[in-house]
Design an enzyme around this catalytic site. Structure first.
Site, short mmCIF file in Angstrom:
data_model
loop_
_atom_site.label_atom_id
_atom_site.label_comp_id
_atom_site.label_asym_id
_atom_site.label_seq_id
_atom_site.Cartn_x
_atom_site.Cartn_y
_atom_site.Cartn_z
N SER A 45 0.82 -1.23 0.00
CA SER A 45 0.00 0.00 0.00
C SER A 45 0.84 1.27 0.00
O SER A 45 0.30 2.37 -0.17
CB SER A 45 -0.92 0.03 1.23
OG SER A 45 -1.65 -1.16 1.33
N ALA A 46 2.15 1.13 0.26
CA ALA A 46 3.08 2.27 0.20
C ALA A 46 2.83 3.30 1.30
O ALA A 46 3.14 4.48 1.14
CB ALA A 46 3.04 2.93 -1.17
N ILE A 47 2.28 2.85 2.42
CA ILE A 47 1.98 3.77 3.52
C ILE A 47 3.10 3.71 4.56
O ILE A 47 3.56 2.62 4.94
CB ILE A 47 0.65 3.38 4.23
CG1 ILE A 47 -0.48 3.14 3.22
CG2 ILE A 47 0.27 4.43 5.28
CD1 ILE A 47 -0.82 4.29 2.34
N HIS A 49 3.21 4.01 8.06
CA HIS A 49 2.19 3.99 9.11
C HIS A 49 2.63 4.78 10.34
O HIS A 49 3.80 4.72 10.74
CB HIS A 49 1.90 2.56 9.55
CG HIS A 49 1.22 1.74 8.49
ND1 HIS A 49 -0.10 1.94 8.12
CD2 HIS A 49 1.66 0.73 7.72
CE1 HIS A 49 -0.43 1.09 7.18
NE2 HIS A 49 0.63 0.33 6.91
N ILE A 332 8.54 -10.28 8.13
CA ILE A 332 8.41 -8.82 8.10
C ILE A 332 7.19 -8.45 7.25
O ILE A 332 7.30 -8.08 6.08
CB ILE A 332 9.71 -8.15 7.59
CG1 ILE A 332 10.93 -8.67 8.35
CG2 ILE A 332 9.59 -6.62 7.72
CD1 ILE A 332 11.00 -8.31 9.83
N SER A 338 7.41 0.67 6.69
CA SER A 338 7.57 1.82 7.60
C SER A 338 8.74 1.59 8.56
O SER A 338 9.47 2.52 8.90
CB SER A 338 6.30 2.02 8.43
OG SER A 338 5.15 1.83 7.66
C1 LIG Z 1 -0.50 -6.32 0.35
C2 LIG Z 1 0.56 -5.69 1.20
C3 LIG Z 1 0.39 -4.41 1.72
C4 LIG Z 1 1.36 -3.84 2.54
N1 LIG Z 1 1.24 -2.53 2.92
C5 LIG Z 1 2.22 -1.96 3.68
C6 LIG Z 1 2.16 -0.59 4.01
O1 LIG Z 1 1.31 0.16 3.54
N2 LIG Z 1 3.10 -0.09 4.86
C7 LIG Z 1 4.08 -0.87 5.38
O2 LIG Z 1 4.85 -0.38 6.19
N3 LIG Z 1 4.21 -2.17 5.01
C8 LIG Z 1 3.32 -2.72 4.16
N4 LIG Z 1 3.42 -4.01 3.76
C9 LIG Z 1 4.57 -4.79 4.24
C10 LIG Z 1 5.83 -4.50 3.43
O3 LIG Z 1 5.56 -4.49 2.06
C11 LIG Z 1 6.82 -5.58 3.78
O4 LIG Z 1 6.98 -5.64 5.17
C12 LIG Z 1 8.19 -5.34 3.16
O5 LIG Z 1 8.10 -5.07 1.79
C13 LIG Z 1 9.03 -6.57 3.41
O6 LIG Z 1 10.27 -6.40 2.81
P1 LIG Z 1 11.27 -7.62 2.73
O7 LIG Z 1 12.53 -7.07 2.21
O8 LIG Z 1 11.29 -8.34 4.04
O9 LIG Z 1 10.58 -8.64 1.73
P2 LIG Z 1 10.60 -8.70 0.14
O10 LIG Z 1 10.39 -7.38 -0.48
O11 LIG Z 1 9.64 -9.77 -0.25
O12 LIG Z 1 12.08 -9.12 -0.18
C14 LIG Z 1 12.58 -10.40 0.06
C15 LIG Z 1 13.51 -10.76 -1.07
O13 LIG Z 1 14.15 -12.00 -0.80
C16 LIG Z 1 14.34 -12.67 -2.04
N5 LIG Z 1 14.54 -14.09 -1.75
C17 LIG Z 1 13.64 -14.96 -1.23
N6 LIG Z 1 14.19 -16.18 -1.12
C18 LIG Z 1 15.46 -16.08 -1.57
C19 LIG Z 1 16.53 -17.00 -1.71
N7 LIG Z 1 16.40 -18.30 -1.36
N8 LIG Z 1 17.71 -16.58 -2.22
C20 LIG Z 1 17.87 -15.27 -2.58
N9 LIG Z 1 16.88 -14.35 -2.48
C21 LIG Z 1 15.69 -14.74 -1.97
C22 LIG Z 1 13.05 -12.37 -2.77
O14 LIG Z 1 13.19 -12.55 -4.18
C23 LIG Z 1 12.78 -10.94 -2.38
O15 LIG Z 1 13.29 -10.01 -3.32
C24 LIG Z 1 2.50 -4.59 2.90
C25 LIG Z 1 2.68 -5.86 2.36
C26 LIG Z 1 1.75 -6.39 1.48
C27 LIG Z 1 2.02 -7.69 0.82
#
Ligand SMILES: Cc1cc2nc3c(=O)[nH]c(=O)nc-3n(C[C@H](O)[C@H](O)[C@H](O)COP(=O)(O)OP(=O)(O)OC[C@H]3O[C@@H](n4cnc5c(N)ncnc54)[C@H](O)[C@@H]3O)c2cc1C
Length: 477
Positions: A45-47, A49, A332, A338
């Site tokens: 959602s790009a918020i 929070h 996460i 946020s």
């Molecule tokens: C529908 C939705 C709405 C949301 N709205 C909000 C919001 O408004 N505000 C907010 O604060 N948060 C929001 N969030 C949460 C937020 O988007 C996530 O918490 C955040 O993007 C998580 O980041 P990350 O880096 O942990 O995960 P990701 O962005 O998923 O990154 C993990 C990366 O690990 C890689 N990976 C996985 N397995 C392997 C492997 N074995 N080897 C190498 N690479 C691997 C993947 O390809 C990926 O690029 C929302 C999430 C969703 C789905």
């Protein structure tokens, strides 16, 4: 050998890389896709929070409020689009009013600044587009909106300038420990590192299980959205939430940093990878959003999309030491975007707990220089064109993106190599026509700048070829 290997190039892995790159360390980010920010980080959602939602005393509450505090300054330094819009949680009747009051109390306990409970009239004074049936609202002025993938890419770019290596199309499939060094197997490649940070999003449980006994399990949850044309972008100037339920924060209506309107998400059980949209879920999102803001014209939708939440069988973020010198940043889910800068600080604290020696670099790069042509004054635009005539050639007419910005994306420290990679860095293809006009021109520029064969250029992830046909070599066979 690397000092620190970060598994996952989402907002969390990129934030850790950015902050760690200020220290004298050899760091690599290992990402299975062909670009960073292709997981949950590009479909949410790009918020930013305010932080009234998480249960007081949890990691989520603390890191949300701290991350939200850091975000505006960080985005300013990185040249990332961020807007402090504020938000309203809308109440429709008595039960919701109780929830709003409970959220207010949580906001007090979590240290959320400036929150206020409004009645229906006061809420409509702030946002005239909301429904007459709204009976009250929780107003939180510290909430904001951001471009999430731009945020992750910007942090990756600065980390790369500080020497961090980005190993894309590299999937970690098993991990072992040899004489105190972690050995990460990625297909036929092996990467050695003294410390490992698991930031693998929905796969963080699988990575954890490669080095420790299983202790949590991802329960992927899909959220689906409508993205509306800019003609709908002014229907609200703040993010409008519904009262949260067990399933999540509910369907929101919010402006985006580019002036569009985002509507969603729902929540339904999903798989780790599938981001297809479903018409019945989108109809539910539409009907719920219209209860909040009856005037949204869904004929002006320009795209639908879905993202996968890294929900787990635990309520909180899972941040800790999983094995010696191995840190989990798992589960996460929202508000991970946020909380990202604060989660990165937490990772650094845990690395210190593991005994890592962190010495600050003398002059690390901390800020990003990034030109967005259409945001400049007329005088600055003239100067840019004088210095580089490619600023005078508009490639994406919907978003006024120039050829110079596309070249900038292709020469970035973490360069775009796909049409959507250019879109995420330069915004070309983000407008009403969704790349219908500029897509072929972007493809040509990619080929000119990189020497790639047009048949090899991808739209997005592996396998998403755009052009099909026989190559000259094939003709000669
Ligand atoms: C529908 C939705 C709405 C949301 N709205 C909000 C919001 O408004 N505000 C907010 O604060 N948060 C929001 N969030 C949460 C937020 O988007 C996530 O918490 C955040 O993007 C998580 O980041 P990350 O880096 O942990 O995960 P990701 O962005 O998923 O990154 C993990 C990366 O690990 C890689 N990976 C996985 N397995 C392997 C492997 N074995 N080897 C190498 N690479 C691997 C993947 O390809 C990926 O690029 C929302 C999430 C969703 C789905």
């Amino acid at each position: 050998m690397f000092d620190v290997a970060i598994i996952g190039g989402g907002i969390i892995g990129c934030a850790v890389a950015y902050k760690l790159s200020m220290y004298d360390l050899k760091i690599c980010v290992i990402e299975k896709e062909n670009d960073v920010a292709l997981g949950a980080t590009r479909a949410n959602s790009a918020i930013i929070h305010a932080g009234f939602d998480p249960e007081p005393g949890t990691l989520m509450a603390r890191l949300n409020v701290e991350g939200t505090r850091q975000t505006p300054e960080l985005c300013r330094r990185l040249g990332v689009h961020y807007k402090n819009t504020g938000s309203l949680v809308l109440a429709f009747g008595e039960e919701d009013t109780e929830t709003v009051n409970r959220l207010y109390d949580r906001g007090v306990k979590n240290g959320v600044p400036g929150r206020r409970v409004l009645d229906g009239r006061q809420a409509r004074e702030l946002e005239p587009g909301i429904s007459d049936t709204v009976t009250g609202a929780l107003y939180a002025p510290s909430s904001g909106i951001v471009n999430p993938w731009e945020y992750a890419i910007a942090m990756a770019e600065v980390a790369a300038l500080n020497g961090c290596v980005f190993s894309l199309e590299t999937e970690v499939s098993s991990i072992s420990c040899e004489n105190g060094t972690w050995l990460l197997s990625c297909g036929d490649r092996q990467i050695r590192a003294k410390y490992v940070v698991n930031a693998a999003g929905v796969n963080s449980d699988l990575i954890h299980n490669m080095v420790a006994e299983p202790s949590f399990r991802t329960l992927p949850s899909k959220g689906q959205y409508w993205l509306m044309d800019k003609s709908e972008g002014k229907i609200t100037s703040r993010t409008l939430f519904r009262c949260p339920t067990k399933a999540g924060k509910g369907v929101l209506v919010s402006p985006t940093v580019h002036g569009n309107l985002i509507v969603g998400p729902d929540a339904s059980p999903g798989s780790r990878e599938r981001v297809n949209t479903e018409s019945d879920r989108l109809e539910y999102v539409k009907a719920t959003a219209l209860e909040s803001v009856p005037g949204i014209n869904f004929r002006n939708a320009i795209r639908t999309f879905a993202g996968i939440r890294a929900n787990t069988d635990r309520d909180d973020f899972i941040i800790g030491i999983a094995a010696p010198n191995f840190i989990d940043l798992g589960g996460i889910k929202s508000p991970g975007l946020s909380a990202a800068p604060a989660i990165a600080d937490e990772a650094i604290r845990l690395l210190l707990d593991c005994g890592a020696e962190l010495e600050k670099k003398e002059n690390p790069v901390t800020d990003r220089e990034h030109v967005v042509f259409k945001d400049q004054t007329d005088e600055k635009k003239r100067e840019l064109i004088r210095k580089n005539p490619l600023y005078g050639r508009v490639i994406c007419r919907c978003e006024t993106v120039t050829e110079a910005e596309i070249v900038q994306a292709l020469r970035s420290p973490v360069p775009a190599r796909t049409v959507d990679g250019v879109k995420r860095r330069a915004n070309a293809g983000m407008g009403r026509c969704q790349g219908g006009f500029c897509g072929p021109r972007v493809l040509e520029i990619i080929c000119r700048e990189t020497g790639m064969n047009p048949l090899g250029v991808l739209k997005d992830k592996a396998g998403s070829y755009i052009l099909y046909g026989q190559t000259k070599e094939a003709d000669n066979v």
